[in-house]
Design a protein around this motif. Structure first.
Motif, PDB file in Angstrom:
ATOM      1  N   SER A 136       0.814  -1.218   0.000  1.00 20.17           N
ATOM      2  CA  SER A 136       0.000   0.000   0.000  1.00 20.17           C
ATOM      3  C   SER A 136       0.845   1.264   0.000  1.00 20.17           C
ATOM      4  O   SER A 136       0.314   2.369   0.130  1.00 20.17           O
ATOM      5  N   ARG A 137       2.153   1.105  -0.135  1.00 20.05           N
ATOM      6  CA  ARG A 137       3.050   2.269  -0.142  1.00 20.05           C
ATOM      7  C   ARG A 137       3.439   2.643  -1.571  1.00 20.05           C
ATOM      8  O   ARG A 137       3.643   1.773  -2.418  1.00 20.05           O
ATOM      9  N   LEU A 138       3.577   3.898  -1.816  1.00 21.80           N
ATOM     10  CA  LEU A 138       4.071   4.410  -3.087  1.00 21.80           C
ATOM     11  C   LEU A 138       3.441   3.675  -4.265  1.00 21.80           C
ATOM     12  O   LEU A 138       4.119   3.106  -5.128  1.00 21.80           O
ATOM     13  N   ILE A 139       2.123   3.676  -4.277  1.00 24.41           N
ATOM     14  CA  ILE A 139       1.366   2.962  -5.302  1.00 24.41           C
ATOM     15  C   ILE A 139       1.407   3.745  -6.615  1.00 24.41           C
ATOM     16  O   ILE A 139       1.132   4.953  -6.642  1.00 24.41           O
ATOM     17  N   ALA A 140       1.753   3.052  -7.693  1.00 29.72           N
ATOM     18  CA  ALA A 140       1.786   3.701  -9.002  1.00 29.72           C
ATOM     19  C   ALA A 140       0.370   4.052  -9.433  1.00 29.72           C
ATOM     20  O   ALA A 140      -0.517   3.188  -9.420  1.00 29.72           O
ATOM     21  N   PRO A 141       0.101   5.282  -9.796  1.00 28.22           N
ATOM     22  CA  PRO A 141      -1.256   5.658 -10.201  1.00 28.22           C
ATOM     23  C   PRO A 141      -1.644   5.002 -11.526  1.00 28.22           C
ATOM     24  O   PRO A 141      -0.813   4.803 -12.409  1.00 28.22           O
TER      25      PRO A 141
END
Length: 483
Positions: free
Chosen positions: A191-196
């Motif tokens: 859930s971290r630094l999720i690519a949009p």
């Protein structure tokens, strides 16, 4: 499983601490900068306020109310967060160009451009914070918000001590966004630094655009108020109005702002049981007004000594403004949870229509009164709050079957508690307060209110007392619903 009662207490205490730090910062800045210098930052902050709904974009509300959320859904959420932040950034850059034309000295533009840095930071933390809220980890979220307030205060005061001017307040906003990145530390790695990704984002936009639009039309008048006052009455009067509104917000939002997402979660859980939904809503409203109304009533009666003690004689004009704004806050709090009630049923478009229509008379009032005086503006906002109360009551009756009589009945004990908490200290000050300094009068009124308020709750048998007992039990590990 997270405990609702414990979450309410953690979130409320941290939110109160955040507001206290912010109020302390306002007091310190008012002692350091002149009203005109504060007005420079406020004019720049107008643009930030206008796009604030885009900055937040109700991402957290979407994630909370969605039945399931997976990584693909979070990528869509991330896409929406970035899209809304970039649109907000573009709007602020246009505003900076307009300020450059109207205020050639460049101070306002500098403050605005610095504050815009936050739009490039916050999209990283928004999805993670939404996941934490969905998992009821309000203790973590509360701690992050509290540290963010501390970071803002430290950076702002440090730069002011180093000789910076109003731009120090903008750097404080940037520091607040940076500290918000701590949310990434407390979620699972996936859930971290999720690519949009735009895939699936339509559902996010369908919910968030109308809901954020409803907030946008509300913040539009909030932002235009200092702009109009600054244009017609001068930058110093805009600063006076801002200080009055800041104090009022502290008393009005200490609990309300902290538990809005928790209330939304509870309304969502009981939305299929009409009778239980009505009971939860009415009780939640009674609890909120049992806290907010006595505080606002006390503020209205003690605004004079409070202003002189906190801000100094240079800011004396704040007192009558705070009294009028406190009246508007009383009216607003009576239906403060109606937005969460509509949101729990996905009625974000109705919220947009409701708040959009309500802004029309408010904007007319603002444009009319801004030419007259700042006091007229504050009084006009109280009138607009009364109109909003009437409309909200009618919509709640129509969509959820909660009659106006039921809504009013849920407020009767809060009314008596507010009248006693505000009126008795004021009468006591009139009786024995002659010759007292402003700090002494404030201490007298604060001490007497601290005694009168719990007595008033006991005398009226306010449900807030029972709720306090249940919340205490929740801290000891008991699972229970909000109401």
């Amino acid at each position: 499983m997270a405990k609702v009662g414990k979450s309410v207490i953690q979130s409320s205490l941290a939110h109160f601490g955040q507001l206290a730090i912010s109020l302390g910062l306002v007091v310190a800045v008012s002692r350091i900068l002149s009203p005109e210098a504060v007005g420079v930052f406020l004019m720049a902050y107008v643009a930030i306020l206008i796009v604030l709904p885009l900055h937040e974009f109700q991402i957290q509300s979407f994630v909370i109310q969605r039945q399931q959320i997976d990584r693909l859904g979070l990528r869509a959420v991330s896409f929406a967060a970035w899209a809304s932040s970039l649109v907000a950034l573009a709007v602020c850059l246009v505003a900076a160009a307009l300020f450059k034309l109207t205020y050639p000295d460049g101070a306002i533009v500098e403050c605005l451009l610095i504050a815009c840095i936050g739009f490039l930071i916050r999209p990283f933390s928004v999805p993670a914070a939404a996941v934490l809220a969905r998992n009821m980890r309000y203790g973590v979220l509360s701690a992050i918000k509290l540290w963010a307030a501390v970071g803002r205060a430290v950076v702002t005061l440090g730069l002011l001590a180093a000789g910076f001017g109003p731009e120090a307040l903008s750097w404080g906003l940037v520091a607040e966004s940076v500290v918000g990145l701590l949310a990434l530390r407390y979620v699972h790695s996936e859930s971290r630094l999720i690519a949009p990704s735009p895939r699936g984002s339509r559902e996010v936009f369908d919910f968030c655009v109308p809901y954020s639009g409803a907030h946008l039309v509300i913040t539009l008048s909030t932002a235009l108020t200092p702009l109009l006052i600054g244009s017609f009455q001068g930058l110093a009067m805009a600063a006076f109005f801002n200080r009055a509104r800041t104090v009022t917000q502290f008393f009005r939002s200490s609990v309300e702002g902290a538990i809005q997402p928790i209330v939304l979660s509870e309304f969502t859980k009981v939305r299929h049981d009409k009778a239980e939904l009505q009971r939860v809503y009415l009780r939640a409203t009674s609890l909120l007004t049992g806290l907010a109304w006595p505080s606002l009533a006390w503020l209205g009666f003690s605004a004079g000594p409070l202003t002189l003690t906190v801000f100094g004689e240079e800011w004396a004009m704040v007192a009558p403004l705070a009294t009028l704004l406190a009246l508007g806050g009383l009216l607003y709090s009576a239906t403060a949870w109606s937005a969460q009630l509509h949101a729990a049923f996905g009625q974000s478009r109705l919220l947009l229509l409701r708040d959009g229509l309500l802004q029309l008379p408010l904007l007319l009032i603002l444009f009319f009164t801004a030419h007259m005086s700042t006091l007229a503006v504050a009084g006009g906002m109280a009138v607009a709050a009364g109109l909003s109360l009437a409309v909200n009551l009618m919509l709640v009756r129509r969509h959820f079957g909660i009659s106006i009589a039921q809504a009013i009945a849920s407020l009767d004990k809060s009314w008596w508690a507010a009248a006693m908490t505000g009126g008795i200290p004021y009468a006591l000050n009139l009786w024995v307060g002659e010759g007292l300094s402003a700090p002494q009068a404030l201490a007298l009124m604060a001490a007497s209110a601290a005694i009168v308020w719990p007595f008033a709750l006991w005398l009226t048998r306010h449900p807030l007392l029972d709720e306090a007992k249940l919340q205490w039990e929740s801290l000891r590990g008991a699972d229970r619903p909000l109401a």
